[in-house]
Scaffold this motif. Structure first.
Motif, PDB file in Angstrom:
ATOM      1  N   LYS A  41       0.964  -1.245  -0.060  1.00 41.95           N
ATOM      2  CA  LYS A  41       0.112  -0.049  -0.077  1.00 41.95           C
ATOM      3  C   LYS A  41       0.863   1.334   0.037  1.00 41.95           C
ATOM      4  CE  LYS A  41      -3.572   2.358   2.452  1.00 41.95           C
ATOM      5  NZ  LYS A  41      -4.533   2.259   3.524  1.00 41.95           N
ATOM      6  N   ASP A  42       1.970   1.326   0.815  1.00 40.05           N
ATOM      7  CA  ASP A  42       2.663   2.452   0.913  1.00 40.05           C
ATOM      8  C   ASP A  42       3.573   2.576  -0.515  1.00 40.05           C
ATOM      9  OD1 ASP A  42       2.101   2.712   3.530  1.00 40.05           O
ATOM     10  OD2 ASP A  42       3.946   1.774   4.421  1.00 40.05           O
ATOM     11  N   ALA A  43       3.913   1.391  -1.054  1.00 40.20           N
ATOM     12  CA  ALA A  43       4.785   1.681  -2.456  1.00 40.20           C
ATOM     13  C   ALA A  43       3.618   2.163  -3.437  1.00 40.20           C
ATOM     14  CB  ALA A  43       5.289   0.395  -2.876  1.00 40.20           C
ATOM     15  N   THR A  44       2.559   1.722  -3.508  1.00 36.96           N
ATOM     16  CA  THR A  44       1.274   2.158  -4.543  1.00 36.96           C
ATOM     17  C   THR A  44       1.020   3.592  -4.189  1.00 36.96           C
ATOM     18  OG1 THR A  44       0.257   0.061  -4.366  1.00 36.96           O
ATOM     19  CG2 THR A  44      -1.075   1.825  -5.345  1.00 36.96           C
ATOM     20  N   ASN A  45       1.062   4.161  -2.796  1.00 38.63           N
ATOM     21  CA  ASN A  45       0.930   5.496  -2.801  1.00 38.63           C
ATOM     22  C   ASN A  45       1.983   6.405  -3.113  1.00 38.63           C
ATOM     23  OD1 ASN A  45      -1.855   5.185  -1.734  1.00 38.63           O
ATOM     24  ND2 ASN A  45      -1.085   5.065   0.617  1.00 38.63           N
ATOM     25  N   VAL A  47       4.026   5.691  -5.664  1.00 38.19           N
ATOM     26  CA  VAL A  47       3.854   5.805  -6.941  1.00 38.19           C
ATOM     27  C   VAL A  47       2.829   6.781  -7.343  1.00 38.19           C
ATOM     28  CG1 VAL A  47       3.496   4.423  -9.185  1.00 38.19           C
ATOM     29  CG2 VAL A  47       4.976   3.672  -7.502  1.00 38.19           C
ATOM     30  N   LYS A  48       1.717   6.833  -6.937  1.00 35.86           N
ATOM     31  CA  LYS A  48       0.758   7.674  -7.263  1.00 35.86           C
ATOM     32  C   LYS A  48       1.164   9.178  -6.973  1.00 35.86           C
ATOM     33  CE  LYS A  48      -3.470   4.651  -6.290  1.00 35.86           C
ATOM     34  NZ  LYS A  48      -4.473   4.578  -5.185  1.00 35.86           N
ATOM     35  N   SER A  49       1.865   9.354  -5.835  1.00 36.67           N
ATOM     36  CA  SER A  49       2.442  10.738  -5.393  1.00 36.67           C
ATOM     37  C   SER A  49       3.253  10.991  -6.506  1.00 36.67           C
ATOM     38  CB  SER A  49       2.947  10.587  -4.069  1.00 36.67           C
ATOM     39  OG  SER A  49       3.342  11.778  -3.724  1.00 36.67           O
ATOM     40  N   GLU A  50       4.258  10.287  -6.758  1.00 38.93           N
ATOM     41  CA  GLU A  50       5.360  10.576  -7.918  1.00 38.93           C
ATOM     42  C   GLU A  50       4.623  11.065  -9.199  1.00 38.93           C
ATOM     43  OE1 GLU A  50       8.289  11.214  -7.544  1.00 38.93           O
ATOM     44  OE2 GLU A  50       8.192  11.112  -5.238  1.00 38.93           O
ATOM     45  N   ILE A  51       3.738  10.241  -9.551  1.00 35.27           N
ATOM     46  CA  ILE A  51       2.812  10.260 -10.751  1.00 35.27           C
ATOM     47  C   ILE A  51       2.146  11.895 -10.725  1.00 35.27           C
ATOM     48  CG2 ILE A  51       0.883   9.925 -12.297  1.00 35.27           C
ATOM     49  CD1 ILE A  51       1.741   6.897 -11.798  1.00 35.27           C
ATOM     50  N   GLN A  52       1.329  12.185  -9.630  1.00 35.17           N
ATOM     51  CA  GLN A  52       0.801  13.377  -9.453  1.00 35.17           C
ATOM     52  C   GLN A  52       1.734  14.596  -9.341  1.00 35.17           C
ATOM     53  OE1 GLN A  52      -2.799  13.778  -9.180  1.00 35.17           O
ATOM     54  NE2 GLN A  52      -2.266  15.730  -9.443  1.00 35.17           N
TER      55      GLN A  52
END
Length: 90
Positions: A41-45, A47-52
């Motif tokens: 979950k932390d890794a997914t968040n 990645v989402k943060s970096e994309i944003q």
């Protein structure tokens, strides 16, 4: 709904886990699974943060994704309502 697995199937899987690993290993296994899920979950968040951040930096408009997520949620709810009525009839 947990991956279309019924309560009886979950109980059977837990029974098999207890038989294979023993009751004394269950807390250790649960801790390991919980830790792994948290890391995922932390890794997914992250990645989402970096994309944003990258989208914001480059001026890409990502506001449409919220509309898409809302539509997907509505379709999922409609499918669950429909499948619930079909299951009751069977």
């Amino acid at each position: 709904m947990f991956l279309f697995i019924s309560g009886a199937e979950i109980v059977f899987i837990l029974f098999l886990v207890v038989m294979i690993f023993g009751a004394d290993k269950l807390p250790e296994i649960a801790r390991g699974l919980g830790k792994g899920m948290r890391q995922l979950k932390d890794a997914t968040n992250e990645v989402k943060s970096e994309i944003q951040k990258s989208a914001d930096k480059n001026g890409v408009d990502t506001s449409f994704t919220k509309d898409i997520q809302k539509e997907i949620g509505q379709v999922r709810d409609e499918i669950e309502d429909f499948s619930g009525s079909v299951k009751r009839k069977l």
